[in-house]
Scaffold this motif. Structure first.
Motif: not given
Length: 254
Positions: A198-209
């Motif tokens: 997450s720290e190394a990405a410009a955008r963090t997308v959580v996949l929540a089933s």
């Protein structure tokens, strides 16, 4: 106020307000925060509440997503492909993308259009193998110790490799998601790898089933303030996602 009286007061407050903010309550009672935190720790050990950063919340159900991988494949069989498709649509040609392990991320890579050209970086052997037949995807594998429960690599070597990459997107799989408890998972080392991604990405997308919402797992991955987006099923109760909208997190309905 005696210790047992304080504890009962805290439980009554928790039932009334749904949360305890340690700083506010300590000032209201004229107690040190250390004393209040000790009370909260003892109540948590008794299973009467759950400690979170800055206070406490009611005890949450454990996530079904803590089950072994084979069992998790049977959870939300219709929701995960839909969430995967919605997440995959966020990827732009030429981007560098971190892809987590887990059954929902596996559905994501299965839904990618054949014409997409991008670089996928993953610590999951399952994800890497699934992408072998995709003609336009360059696959980068992150090494480390295999954590069999989730079929992902973890440890110092994995975190060190992540530090050398800057990604446009990170698709994060989680065990649990809750507005107060945050984004959590069941293994300490796995949480550390997810945090590094997450720290190394410009955008963090959580996949929540659906089975992951309003549950809790032992180890926090990252504060909700570091999350850009959450992808949930379209028919998810709005009451479950409204707190995240209020935090400024973009909600994508799959």
């Amino acid at each position: 106020m005696l210790t047992h009286q304080r504890k009962q007061y805290l439980l009554d407050l928790l039932q009334r307000d749904g949360q305890i903010v340690a700083k506010t309550v300590s000032e209201m009672l004229g107690l040190s925060e250390d004393t209040l935190r000790r009370d909260l720790r003892e109540l948590a050990k008794e299973g009467l509440l759950q400690r979170v950063h800055g206070g406490a919340i009611p005890t949450l159900p454990a996530s079904p997503a803590l089950a072994p991988y084979a069992s998790r494949e049977q959870l939300s069989p219709d929701a995960k492909p839909a969430i995967g498709r919605a997440a995959g649509a966020m990827i732009q040609p030429g981007q560098v993308v971190f892809v987590d392990g887990g059954t929902t991320c596996l559905q994501l890579v299965r839904q990618l259009p054949r014409e997409l050209r991008a670089t996928m970086v993953t610590h999951s052997p399952s994800i890497a193998v699934e992408l072998v037949s995709h003609p336009g995807i360059e696959v980068v594998m992150l090494g480390g110790r295999l954590f069999r429960h989730s079929i992902v690599n973890v440890g110092a070597a994995t975190v060190a490799a992540i530090a050398r990459i800057r990604a446009d997107l990170y698709f994060m799989g989680v065990s649990s998601l809750h507005p107060q408890a945050g984004i959590t998972t069941g293994d300490y080392e796995e949480a550390g790898v997810k945090r590094a991604l997450s720290e190394a990405a410009a955008r963090t997308v959580v996949l929540a089933s659906p089975e992951k919402l309003h549950t809790s797992s032992p180890f926090q991955i990252a504060p909700l303030s570091e999350i850009s987006d959450i992808v949930v099923l379209r028919d998810t109760d709005e009451a479950l996602v409204a707190p995240y909208r209020e935090m400024g997190i973009a909600i994508t309905l799959a």
